[in-house]
Design a protein around this motif. Structure first.
Motif, short mmCIF file in Angstrom:
data_model
loop_
_atom_site.label_atom_id
_atom_site.label_comp_id
_atom_site.label_asym_id
_atom_site.label_seq_id
_atom_site.Cartn_x
_atom_site.Cartn_y
_atom_site.Cartn_z
N GLU A 19 26.18 -38.87 4.03
CA GLU A 19 25.95 -39.94 3.05
C GLU A 19 27.18 -40.85 3.05
N ASP A 20 26.95 -42.16 3.15
CA ASP A 20 28.09 -43.07 3.25
C ASP A 20 28.49 -43.71 1.92
N GLU A 21 27.70 -43.51 0.89
CA GLU A 21 28.10 -44.07 -0.41
C GLU A 21 29.02 -43.08 -1.11
N ASP A 63 21.12 -39.06 4.60
CA ASP A 63 20.80 -40.40 4.14
C ASP A 63 20.23 -41.19 5.33
N VAL A 64 19.35 -42.16 5.04
CA VAL A 64 18.76 -42.93 6.14
C VAL A 64 19.67 -44.08 6.57
N MET A 65 20.16 -44.86 5.59
CA MET A 65 20.99 -46.02 5.92
C MET A 65 22.43 -45.56 6.09
N LEU A 66 22.85 -45.43 7.34
CA LEU A 66 24.19 -44.93 7.65
C LEU A 66 24.85 -45.83 8.68
N ASP A 70 21.69 -44.59 12.46
CA ASP A 70 20.98 -44.38 11.20
C ASP A 70 20.37 -42.96 11.14
N TRP A 72 17.39 -41.82 10.89
CA TRP A 72 16.24 -41.51 11.75
C TRP A 72 16.69 -41.12 13.15
N THR A 90 15.78 -41.40 1.20
CA THR A 90 15.41 -42.79 1.53
C THR A 90 15.60 -43.67 0.31
N ALA A 91 15.81 -44.96 0.59
CA ALA A 91 16.06 -45.89 -0.50
C ALA A 91 14.75 -46.46 -1.06
N GLU A 97 7.91 -45.48 5.57
CA GLU A 97 9.13 -44.67 5.64
C GLU A 97 8.79 -43.19 5.67
#
Ligand code: CA
Length: 234
Positions: A19-21, A63-66, A70, A72, A90-91, A97
């Motif tokens: 996770e990047d957040e 997490d998907v958005m990395l 990514d 996936w 997922t967001a 998705e």
């Protein structure tokens, strides 16, 4: 000794969180460690994939958005090598998705923002499922546990266990050769909503021994229980 061992929690479950957040990552790690998991982290897709390929995790939160790769892509590449259970974050709750996640080999997914208790319940289910499928039939000397049919035989004869006795036996069998603490048994076998007392595990173990023999489950005083890794068939 790691802190989770010092606290008497199950030191055998190891998770990877990608996770990047930073805030969400901190929250996830803190909550999962409080539950007794050992938690590794990665903040980019390529690092996550590297760790996922190099270690045997009980489950991965992805997490998907990395950055760089990514989620996936991480999942697709990982699936070529490993069946580690993966829960995807997922967001958006878009149907496409979901389909993509299942196609890529995700075992489960959660839409952000999510509830931590929901995440940990899903993780526990994933880990149990994965462990059960990995070894459908477990032989413990004369005792055979079929985790798919949820049946037990001793010397070829069927033995009827209560639901809880079976759950305790299966968990110990899946972790044979390891010390399983009472806390670990509770964490993995009881729902959060269940209110119980610590001697209940002992009651279930007593019941199992009565039906399957005293020697099957060893008590490690003040620590927990274990089943030997190699019991001679008879
Ligand atoms: Ca992200």
């Amino acid at each position: 000794m790691r802190p989770d061992e010092a606290r008497g929690l199950d030191p055998f479950m190891r998770l990877l969180v990608v996770e990047d957040e930073p805030r969400l990552l901190r929250t996830l790690v803190r909550a999962l460690r409080e539950e007794g998991y050992a938690v590794d982290t990665a903040t980019a897709g390529d690092d996550g994939l590297y760790k996922a390929e190099s270690h045997s995790y009980d489950a991965i939160v992805l997490d998907v958005m990395l950055p760089r790769l990514d989620g996936w892509e991480v999942l697709e590449r990982l699936r070529k090598q490993k069946d580690t259970p993966v829960l995807v974050l997922t967001a958006r709750d878009a149907c496409s998705e979901r389909v993509r996640g299942l196609d890529a080999g995700a075992d489960d997914y959660l839409v952000k923002p999510f509830d931590m208790t929901e995440l940990s319940a899903r993780l526990r289910a994933l880990i149990r499922r994965a462990a059960g499928q990995a070894h459908p039939v477990i032989r413990l000397g004369a005792v055979v546990v079929d985790t798919r049919a949820r049946t037990v035989t001793r010397g070829g004869a069927p033995v009827t266990l209560t639901g809880r006795e079976y759950a305790v036996l299966e968990y110990l069998a899946l972790h044979r050769g390891e010390l399983v603490t009472r806390t670990a048994l509770y964490e993995h076998l009881l729902d959060d909503s269940e209110d119980t007392f610590s001697n209940l595990v002992d009651v279930h173990v007593y019941g199992i021994r009565k039906k399957l023999g005293r020697e099957l489950i060893r008590t490690r005083r003040g620590q927990g229980y274990s089943i030997e890794a190699h019991l001679a068939p008879c």
